[in-house]
Scaffold this motif. Sequence first.
Motif, PDB file in Angstrom:
ATOM      1  N   ASN B  20       2.142  -2.135   1.414  1.00  0.00           N
ATOM      2  CA  ASN B  20       2.164  -2.829   0.131  1.00  0.00           C
ATOM      3  C   ASN B  20       3.332  -2.383  -0.762  1.00  0.00           C
ATOM      4  OD1 ASN B  20       0.615  -5.010  -1.001  1.00  0.00           O
ATOM      5  ND2 ASN B  20       0.093  -3.674  -2.716  1.00  0.00           N
ATOM      6  N   VAL B  21       4.352  -1.802  -0.142  1.00  0.00           N
ATOM      7  CA  VAL B  21       5.572  -1.489  -0.900  1.00  0.00           C
ATOM      8  C   VAL B  21       6.138  -2.782  -1.475  1.00  0.00           C
ATOM      9  CG1 VAL B  21       7.996  -0.847  -0.557  1.00  0.00           C
ATOM     10  CG2 VAL B  21       6.182   0.709   0.167  1.00  0.00           C
ATOM     11  N   VAL B  22       6.083  -3.842  -0.688  1.00  0.00           N
ATOM     12  CA  VAL B  22       6.317  -5.188  -1.234  1.00  0.00           C
ATOM     13  C   VAL B  22       4.961  -5.874  -1.279  1.00  0.00           C
ATOM     14  CG1 VAL B  22       7.480  -7.398  -0.931  1.00  0.00           C
ATOM     15  CG2 VAL B  22       8.675  -5.269  -0.371  1.00  0.00           C
ATOM     16  N   ARG B  82      -4.311  -2.164  -5.634  1.00  0.00           N
ATOM     17  CA  ARG B  82      -4.313  -0.875  -6.328  1.00  0.00           C
ATOM     18  C   ARG B  82      -2.980  -0.613  -7.035  1.00  0.00           C
ATOM     19  NH1 ARG B  82      -3.854   5.055  -3.352  1.00  0.00           N
ATOM     20  NH2 ARG B  82      -3.074   6.025  -5.232  1.00  0.00           N
ATOM     21  N   GLU B  83      -1.894  -0.939  -6.338  1.00  0.00           N
ATOM     22  CA  GLU B  83      -0.567  -0.685  -6.895  1.00  0.00           C
ATOM     23  C   GLU B  83      -0.339  -1.516  -8.160  1.00  0.00           C
ATOM     24  OE1 GLU B  83      -1.267  -1.408  -3.773  1.00  0.00           O
ATOM     25  OE2 GLU B  83      -0.391   0.114  -2.472  1.00  0.00           O
ATOM     26  N   SER B  84      -0.623  -2.823  -8.074  1.00  0.00           N
ATOM     27  CA  SER B  84      -0.402  -3.692  -9.240  1.00  0.00           C
ATOM     28  C   SER B  84      -1.292  -3.286 -10.404  1.00  0.00           C
ATOM     29  CB  SER B  84      -0.697  -5.156  -8.886  1.00  0.00           C
ATOM     30  OG  SER B  84       0.386  -5.722  -8.206  1.00  0.00           O
ATOM     31  N   ARG B  85      -2.505  -2.904 -10.108  1.00  0.00           N
ATOM     32  CA  ARG B  85      -3.435  -2.514 -11.177  1.00  0.00           C
ATOM     33  C   ARG B  85      -2.852  -1.343 -11.964  1.00  0.00           C
ATOM     34  NH1 ARG B  85      -7.844  -1.746  -8.165  1.00  0.00           N
ATOM     35  NH2 ARG B  85      -7.619   0.501  -8.100  1.00  0.00           N
ATOM     36  N   GLY B  86      -2.373  -0.332 -11.223  1.00  0.00           N
ATOM     37  CA  GLY B  86      -1.791   0.841 -11.867  1.00  0.00           C
ATOM     38  C   GLY B  86      -0.564   0.483 -12.704  1.00  0.00           C
ATOM     39  N   ILE B 157      10.392  -2.567  -7.965  1.00  0.00           N
ATOM     40  CA  ILE B 157       8.972  -2.215  -7.807  1.00  0.00           C
ATOM     41  C   ILE B 157       8.789  -1.470  -6.484  1.00  0.00           C
ATOM     42  CG2 ILE B 157       6.634  -3.145  -7.472  1.00  0.00           C
ATOM     43  CD1 ILE B 157       7.597  -5.636  -9.139  1.00  0.00           C
ATOM     44  N   GLY B 158       9.387  -2.001  -5.427  1.00  0.00           N
ATOM     45  CA  GLY B 158       9.252  -1.408  -4.100  1.00  0.00           C
ATOM     46  C   GLY B 158       9.834  -0.002  -4.031  1.00  0.00           C
TER      47      GLY B 158
END
Lengths: 174, 174
Positions: B20-22, B82-86, B157-158
């Motif tokens: 989920n890096v991208v 999880r990443e986007s939420r943070g 982001i990545g």
Amino acid sequence: MDIDAVNALPYEDFVDVFGNVVEKCPIVAAAVWSTRPFASLNALEAAVSEFIDALPESGKEGILRCHPDLAGRDLQRGTLTRESRGEQAQAGLDALEPAEMSRMARLNGEYKERFGFPFVICARMCDKANILQQLSERCRNERAAERARGVEEVKKIGRLRLQGLVLTGSPDKL
Amino acid sequence: MDIDAVNALPYEDFVDVFGNVVEKCPIVAAAVWSTRPFASLNALEAAVSEFIDALPESGKEGILRCHPDLAGRDLQRGTLTRESRGEQAQAGLDALEPAEMSRMARLNGEYKERFGFPFVICARMCDKANILQQLSERCRNERAAERARGVEEVKKIGRLRLQGLVLTGSPDKL
């Protein structure tokens, strides 16, 4: 759903519906939305196929690596996608005898060790005996040939999922 | 995790860690695994960036369409990764005033209507006021320029997710 209804979908709904036509690769549906309107279901299938063909070789290998092993870890843990679960069950892979299970695990391991991506086959067009035979045979191919073969299987899987979704509303009910 | 440990990961573990890096595009991690070993973290970042650049334009748009709206439906429903939420929380997007929330929804809608993909920005480098301002300004760009801008934000982001994962074991702890 007729093709006009498909063409009318905003990208968010299109990706919700078709995001797993290629296993765990919603980018494919999200990309082909750019090429709408589609004249027919065949044209939508062709757009998916053309997008895959336009990827660099590493991207094609990437698609293969997003696929689960057949009768592997995800099936045992219950973490398969809905589509894969249905397809593996249809081929009888959720009810292997212990000997078949260990043969499958051994051959999957050999295949991944040799090629660096998993064995992909359109399970709905096969039964378990046929799958084991093809897995055993394809382990002996050259890498480039096997990558191309895996990609063709991805397209067959995608075609069936797409037809199921458009014609019946479900990826595995055709 | 040092780069030797990264290079030693089998593809399944590599995709588990970096898938989920991208956002929602595990194909990217699965593809760059083909180009290992990486000389450094920088080289891994460059491989991700080069893979994205090698995609057809529809594929770049596809990546953008795999991103959630900022302060949108997925945040409200609790279905963000999880990443986007943070990242959205860090920028204060999970605690907008009602007026900010409706301005964001209106601008997100205008943006998607105009471009056919969502507004993507590296939220960890911004606060909510800055995000609203940029969203408003970028709505006026040309489509090709905005696609390129969105892709650059995807890379930022990545890069942060990758650095977090390699240096701290978590995508959002850097």
